[in-house]
Design an enzyme around this catalytic site. Structure first.
Site, mmCIF file in Angstrom:
data_model
loop_
_atom_site.group_PDB
_atom_site.id
_atom_site.type_symbol
_atom_site.label_atom_id
_atom_site.label_comp_id
_atom_site.label_asym_id
_atom_site.label_seq_id
_atom_site.Cartn_x
_atom_site.Cartn_y
_atom_site.Cartn_z
ATOM 1 N N HIS A 31 9.968 -0.209 -27.915
ATOM 2 C CA HIS A 31 11.240 -0.146 -28.634
ATOM 3 C C HIS A 31 12.180 0.742 -27.820
ATOM 4 O O HIS A 31 12.224 1.962 -28.013
ATOM 5 C CB HIS A 31 11.039 0.428 -30.035
ATOM 6 C CG HIS A 31 12.265 0.380 -30.894
ATOM 7 N ND1 HIS A 31 12.208 0.303 -32.267
ATOM 8 C CD2 HIS A 31 13.583 0.408 -30.599
ATOM 9 C CE1 HIS A 31 13.431 0.285 -32.770
ATOM 10 N NE2 HIS A 31 14.286 0.356 -31.755
ATOM 11 N N HIS B 103 12.168 7.761 -25.681
ATOM 12 C CA HIS B 103 10.799 7.424 -25.277
ATOM 13 C C HIS B 103 10.843 6.316 -24.221
ATOM 14 O O HIS B 103 10.883 6.606 -23.035
ATOM 15 C CB HIS B 103 9.900 7.080 -26.471
ATOM 16 C CG HIS B 103 10.541 6.328 -27.591
ATOM 17 N ND1 HIS B 103 11.031 5.039 -27.451
ATOM 18 C CD2 HIS B 103 10.758 6.675 -28.886
ATOM 19 C CE1 HIS B 103 11.500 4.633 -28.612
ATOM 20 N NE2 HIS B 103 11.362 5.603 -29.506
ATOM 21 N N GLU C 33 11.221 -4.698 -29.237
ATOM 22 C CA GLU C 33 11.896 -4.604 -30.522
ATOM 23 C C GLU C 33 13.094 -3.669 -30.410
ATOM 24 O O GLU C 33 13.156 -2.802 -29.546
ATOM 25 C CB GLU C 33 10.939 -4.127 -31.612
ATOM 26 C CG GLU C 33 10.357 -2.741 -31.415
ATOM 27 C CD GLU C 33 9.439 -2.335 -32.553
ATOM 28 O OE1 GLU C 33 9.453 -1.136 -32.914
ATOM 29 O OE2 GLU C 33 8.705 -3.193 -33.070
ATOM 30 N N THR D 261 12.656 6.601 -36.831
ATOM 31 C CA THR D 261 11.733 5.482 -36.680
ATOM 32 C C THR D 261 12.188 4.351 -37.601
ATOM 33 O O THR D 261 12.975 4.570 -38.524
ATOM 34 C CB THR D 261 10.290 5.909 -37.021
ATOM 35 O OG1 THR D 261 9.389 4.832 -36.726
ATOM 36 C CG2 THR D 261 10.167 6.313 -38.470
ATOM 37 N N HIS E 16 3.922 -0.561 -39.199
ATOM 38 C CA HIS E 16 4.407 0.744 -39.635
ATOM 39 C C HIS E 16 3.345 1.439 -40.480
ATOM 40 O O HIS E 16 3.036 1.008 -41.591
ATOM 41 C CB HIS E 16 5.718 0.676 -40.423
ATOM 42 C CG HIS E 16 6.452 1.998 -40.398
ATOM 43 N ND1 HIS E 16 7.326 2.351 -39.409
ATOM 44 C CD2 HIS E 16 6.394 3.070 -41.223
ATOM 45 C CE1 HIS E 16 7.811 3.558 -39.629
ATOM 46 N NE2 HIS E 16 7.243 4.024 -40.719
ATOM 47 N N HIS F 61 1.917 4.815 -33.282
ATOM 48 C CA HIS F 61 1.758 6.239 -33.571
ATOM 49 C C HIS F 61 0.325 6.586 -33.963
ATOM 50 O O HIS F 61 -0.287 7.508 -33.400
ATOM 51 C CB HIS F 61 2.728 6.645 -34.683
ATOM 52 C CG HIS F 61 2.676 8.098 -35.021
ATOM 53 N ND1 HIS F 61 3.367 9.052 -34.304
ATOM 54 C CD2 HIS F 61 2.001 8.768 -35.991
ATOM 55 C CE1 HIS F 61 3.131 10.244 -34.823
ATOM 56 N NE2 HIS F 61 2.303 10.102 -35.843
#
Length: 240
Positions: A44, A51, A71, A101, A191, A215
């Site tokens: 992403h 990041h 994404e 996020t 998620h 994550h």
């Protein structure tokens, strides 16, 4: 067919960026994740490059041999990346630039015309489309009407309620999945899915084509090792 695991490597890039340089090596991590059994790599690339950087997206495109999923919010920058890289999948998320996020889905009714045009544009590039969405019937039917190939369920709500009452937590997703399938939509999810809640989610909704996990997987890898962790998540996708 078994649900595929796409490893989101954003957190690897976050760790690298915290110190500068190239440790850990993002490209090598992606290669290794595939070697260890991952079915895809997700990134992403946000505008602030906190990041994944723009260069990362191109570097990964040279080495990813499974499914490459990019994404992001579908602004001009994102569309330019998709056009130049032509990944297997583009996942559209409704995040403004300053969001920490992705924590909500699209309003496919309010933004129907705009999303429909975006999806046509991306599909014309030969790229599969998926849009981040919640479990509301009208929004799912709206997703079908705008022509997306897939939807990706935002599973943060499921994860938050899983330990209190997993049957109640999964119920709206099961109903939403049935609506989506009846409307010709394929299903992704992501998620806060982790080793505690993943197998139940997939067992209850076996039609999920792909989960994107970053994550939790990276956090688990700190204790369990990356190879072992990828294999454990793959095992969690096997319906018992």
């Amino acid at each position: 067919m078994a649900t595929k695991l796409s490893v989101n490597v954003n957190k690897i890039a976050t760790l690298r960026n915290a110190r500068g340089g190239n440790l850990p090596n993002l490209v090598q991590v992606a290669i290794d994740c595939e070697l260890f059994g991952a079915d895809g790599i997700t990134v992403h690339p946000r505008p602030d490059e906190r990041h994944i950087t723009t260069q990362d997206t191109f570097d990964l495109a040279k080495v990813v041999k499974t499914e490459y999923n990019i994404e992001g919010y579908p602004d001009e920058r994102f569309l330019d990346l998709i056009d130049k890289i032509r990944p297997a999948q583009a996942t559209l998320v409704p995040d403004p630039p300053n969001v920490l996020t992705s924590d909500a889905g699209w309003d496919t009714v309010k933004h129907a015309d705009w999303l429909k045009d975006l999806i046509k544009t991306i599909q014309s590039m030969g790229v599969r489309t998926s849009i981040f969405i919640e479990t509301d019937r009208a929004l799912i039917e709206g997703a079908a009407s705008i022509g997306t190939d897939r939807i990706e369920f935002y599973t943060g709500t499921y994860a938050a309620n899983f330990h209190a009452d997993k049957a109640k937590a999964i119920a709206p997703y099961k109903a939403a999945a049935e609506i989506a399938l009846k409307n010709g939509l394929a299903l992704n999810a992501g998620h806060d899915l982790n080793l505690d809640n993943l197998n139940y989610f997939i067992s209850e909704i076996p039609a999920i084509d792909e989960v994107s996990i970053g994550h939790a997987l990276v956090a688990d890898a700190l204790y369990l090792g990356l190879e072992n962790t990828v294999r454990m998540y793959k095992q969690a996708l096997i319906i018992q």
